[in-house]
Design a protein around this motif. Sequence first.
Motif, PDB file in Angstrom:
ATOM      1  N   ARG A 104      13.901 -11.251  -0.195  1.00 16.69           N
ATOM      2  CA  ARG A 104      13.153 -10.809  -1.383  1.00 16.69           C
ATOM      3  C   ARG A 104      13.130 -11.881  -2.462  1.00 16.69           C
ATOM      4  N   PRO A 137       8.783  -4.019  -3.111  1.00 17.88           N
ATOM      5  CA  PRO A 137       8.870  -3.002  -4.168  1.00 17.88           C
ATOM      6  C   PRO A 137       9.102  -1.589  -3.632  1.00 17.88           C
ATOM      7  N   ASN A 141      12.713   0.527  -4.264  1.00 18.70           N
ATOM      8  CA  ASN A 141      12.646   1.796  -4.992  1.00 18.70           C
ATOM      9  C   ASN A 141      12.930   2.997  -4.097  1.00 18.70           C
ATOM     10  N   GLY A 183       7.586   2.548  -6.823  1.00 23.14           N
ATOM     11  CA  GLY A 183       7.505   1.448  -5.872  1.00 23.14           C
ATOM     12  C   GLY A 183       6.096   1.237  -5.351  1.00 23.14           C
ATOM     13  N   LEU A 186       4.047  -0.547  -8.065  1.00 22.82           N
ATOM     14  CA  LEU A 186       4.384  -1.970  -8.107  1.00 22.82           C
ATOM     15  C   LEU A 186       3.862  -2.692  -6.864  1.00 22.82           C
ATOM     16  N   SER A 187       3.935  -2.018  -5.730  1.00 21.93           N
ATOM     17  CA  SER A 187       3.479  -2.622  -4.478  1.00 21.93           C
ATOM     18  C   SER A 187       1.979  -2.888  -4.495  1.00 21.93           C
ATOM     19  N   VAL A 190       1.344  -5.999  -6.554  1.00 18.37           N
ATOM     20  CA  VAL A 190       1.752  -7.200  -5.816  1.00 18.37           C
ATOM     21  C   VAL A 190       0.763  -7.494  -4.685  1.00 18.37           C
TER      22      VAL A 190
END
Length: 257
Positions: A104, A137, A141, A183, A186-187, A190
């Motif tokens: 990560r 992410p 999470n 998560g 956020l994913s 990204v």
Amino acid sequence: MFRKEKVIRIALGSSIPVAVLVVWQIAVELGLLNPMLFPGPISIFGDFYDMILSGELVHHLGVSVVRAMSGFLIGAVAGLVIGISVGLFRRAEHTLDPTIQMLRTVPLLAVTPLFILWFGFGELSKILLISMGAFFPVYVNSFLGVRNVDAKLFDVARVLEFSRYQQIVKVILPGAMPNILLGIRLSLSVSWLCLVVAELMGADEGVGYLIQDARAYLRTGVVFVGIFIFAIVGKLTDSLVRILEARLLKWQDSYRG
């Protein structure tokens, strides 16, 4: 009353972007900004309209959406399954988590050349790069969501003789859902970021390629169109997850400001 609050919320949310666009246009009209480097919003909207009519924007946007969603689904599903498994089983945590946490911290730009060497410039390398970015992410999470579930709920589940499947469905997933949805949000962001990196480095289709091609020919307005498209689509996907949050987390009695 609810509709009025919704209108007020939308107006407040759009006030800053609208103000920026107005000030931007005024600055261009007054000659404070070079229109070759900073074309006004009206000029950019004209480029956007022309690209819609020609079908160019729709084609490239469709390609980018398919890439981003394919990579997101692969990465998010893997992150969800592995994150819940690592959260449930301590041996899985001791075996998998150190390696995943190490990976990560590796910047995506550092592994991009390897993806190109291994998989070429085709769709596979782009989708795998997006999947890698989308994985972490959701994994982090999901893991934290499982570990944040109240231990007393597991005691109740044992008393009720829940099976492992019932524990996951009735105890773990509802308790971890706030973290899982965070998560996913956020994913998604990204995934769009990784998509831009993948398309800028080597593609002949997609919004990232459109931006790169426009930069080469000094079509600054088209560059801004591409940037705005990424911003708008990213906000729409984030809003969809927030709607999902509102439906799935009705039971939460948390502070809302």
